[in-house]
Scaffold this active site. Sequence first.
Site, PDB file in Angstrom:
ATOM      1  CE  LYS A  83     -16.077  78.679  23.503  1.00 49.06           C
ATOM      2  NZ  LYS A  83     -14.590  78.508  23.646  1.00 49.06           N
TER       3      LYS A  83
HETATM    4  O1  G3P Z   1     -11.884  79.213  25.000  1.00 49.83           O
HETATM    5  C1  G3P Z   1     -11.457  80.540  24.824  1.00 49.83           C
HETATM    6  C2  G3P Z   1      -9.981  80.588  24.973  1.00 49.83           C
HETATM    7  O2  G3P Z   1      -9.414  79.485  24.312  1.00 49.83           O
HETATM    8  C3  G3P Z   1      -9.352  81.840  24.417  1.00 49.83           C
HETATM    9  O3  G3P Z   1      -8.094  81.948  25.003  1.00 49.83           O
HETATM   10  O4  G3P Z   1      -5.678  82.449  25.031  1.00 49.83           O
HETATM   11  O5  G3P Z   1      -6.953  82.390  22.833  1.00 49.83           O
HETATM   12  O6  G3P Z   1      -7.323  84.260  24.482  1.00 49.83           O
HETATM   13  P1  G3P Z   1      -6.960  82.796  24.290  1.00 49.83           P
END
Ligand code: G3P
Length: 214
Positions: A83
Site C-alpha cells: 500500500k
Molecule cells: O484500509 C483503510 C481503512 O482502514 C481506513 O478506514 O475507518 O480509518 O477511515 P478508516
Amino acid sequence: MKIFIDTANLNEIRAAKQLGLVDGVTTNPTLIAKEGEPMEVLIRKISEEVEGPVNVEVTRSKSEEIIEESRVFSSWGNDIVIKIPITEEGLKAVKILSTEGIKTNVTLVFSSAQAILAAKAGATYVCPFLGRLDDISFNGIELIRQIKGIYQNYDDIKTKIIVASVRHPIHVIEAASIGAEIVTIPPTILKQMVKHPLTERGIAQFLEDAKGIK
Ligand code: G3P
C-alpha cells in the site's frame, strides 16, 4: 465481489476466515500499531493464515525508500500487496515496482484525478476512502461511481478498485451496485451484514413450531 477484511488482529482474521467468505486482508500503520507486535512478525503470521492478498503499507516518503521498503515487505509472504499513499514520490515508486512484478495498492485516494494517475502508474489496486469523505459531508459513493465509470472507458486499465473506509453494510451494497471489484471491511461490518431482525424472529418462530413436529 471480493471481500477483504480490514484488520491486523489475528483472532479477527481467523474468525473471518472460518466464515469462508474472506478473500484477503488490508492493514495500515494504525491497525498494525494497535496489535503491539513487530510488523514483520505480524505480517508473516497473517500471510500464513490467509489465502489471498495481504496489504502492507509503507512508512517512508521518498520513492527510493518506498521501493526499498516494498522489496523487503514483499518477502514477508507469498501474496503481499504494497500500500502506497498517493503522492508524486509514491507514484514514481508504483511505476517502478510494477515493472518488477510487485503488486501495489495506491491508497488514501479521495479524488478521481488521483485514481486516474494510480491507474496510469500501473497500480494493481486503488483504495478510495469512502467513509472519510462521508465523515466530512462529501458524497463518498459518488467518487466510487465516478472512478468505476472512468476505468470502464479504457481496456488497458487493469487497476482494481478496493473500496475502503467502509462504515456500514449500505456502503457495501452501494459499492457492489456500482461494480467495485473489492470492498475491505472491518470485522464488525461483516457480522452486521449477516444479521437481520426478521431473520432472527423467523428462526425463533420456526424452532418454536418445530417442537410440534411429530
Ligand atoms: O484500509 C483503510 C481503512 O482502514 C481506513 O478506514 O475507518 O480509518 O477511515 P478508516
